[in-house]
Design a protein around this motif. Structure first.
Motif, short mmCIF file in Angstrom:
data_model
loop_
_atom_site.label_atom_id
_atom_site.label_comp_id
_atom_site.label_asym_id
_atom_site.label_seq_id
_atom_site.Cartn_x
_atom_site.Cartn_y
_atom_site.Cartn_z
N SER A 54 -7.65 -7.36 2.65
CA SER A 54 -7.46 -8.72 2.21
C SER A 54 -8.09 -8.91 0.84
N GLY A 55 -7.30 -8.92 -0.17
CA GLY A 55 -7.81 -9.10 -1.53
C GLY A 55 -8.36 -7.84 -2.17
N SER A 56 -8.32 -6.73 -1.42
CA SER A 56 -8.82 -5.44 -1.93
C SER A 56 -10.26 -5.52 -2.39
N SER A 57 -11.06 -6.35 -1.77
CA SER A 57 -12.47 -6.44 -2.14
C SER A 57 -13.21 -5.20 -1.67
N THR A 58 -14.20 -4.81 -2.47
CA THR A 58 -14.98 -3.63 -2.14
C THR A 58 -16.46 -3.96 -2.13
N TYR A 59 -17.21 -3.14 -1.43
CA TYR A 59 -18.66 -3.30 -1.37
C TYR A 59 -19.27 -1.93 -1.19
#
Length: 120
Positions: A54-59
């Motif tokens: 979802s949104g290609s968010s990374t951490y």
């Protein structure tokens, strides 16, 4: 069920680079994110990085920020981890994980692990 296959581990000198890859198969429509953990000898498994579809968010974990980059392809259900400036303390078995949203709960699926060894 989701099956994960990892590749790309190996032996590298300190300061070098490696790219790990992981491909998911099976019940892939339920996956909402993928990531990487690692476990060094005598230590607990620890989080490395994750990517959300979802949104290609990374951490990423603080210990790898600026050195490791996670990327993924939602359509292909693959995730990669580009590891630069490797240190001996990065030596570990690296595990791919897929986060799956199923009927009654979320569930994590794990790969078999791939060994990364960084020599000093």
């Amino acid at each position: 069920q989701v099956q994960l296959v990892e590749s790309g581990g190996g032996l590298v000198q300190a300061g070098g680079s490696l790219r790990l890859s992981c491909a998911a198969s099976g019940r892939t429509f339920s996956i909402y994110g993928m990531g990487w953990y690692r476990q060094a000898p005598g230590k607990e498994r620890e989080f490395v990085a994750t990517i959300s579809w979802s949104g290609s968010s990374t951490y990423s974990a603080n210990s790898v920020k600026g050195r490791f980059t996670i990327s993924g392809d939602n359509a292909k259900n693959t995730v990669s981890l580009l590891m630069n400036s490797l240190k001996p303390e990065d030596t570990a078995v690296y595990y791919c994980v897929a986060n799956s949203r199923e009927t009654l709960a979320v569930r994590d699926y794990w790969g078999q692990g791939t060994q990364v060894t960084v020599s000093s």
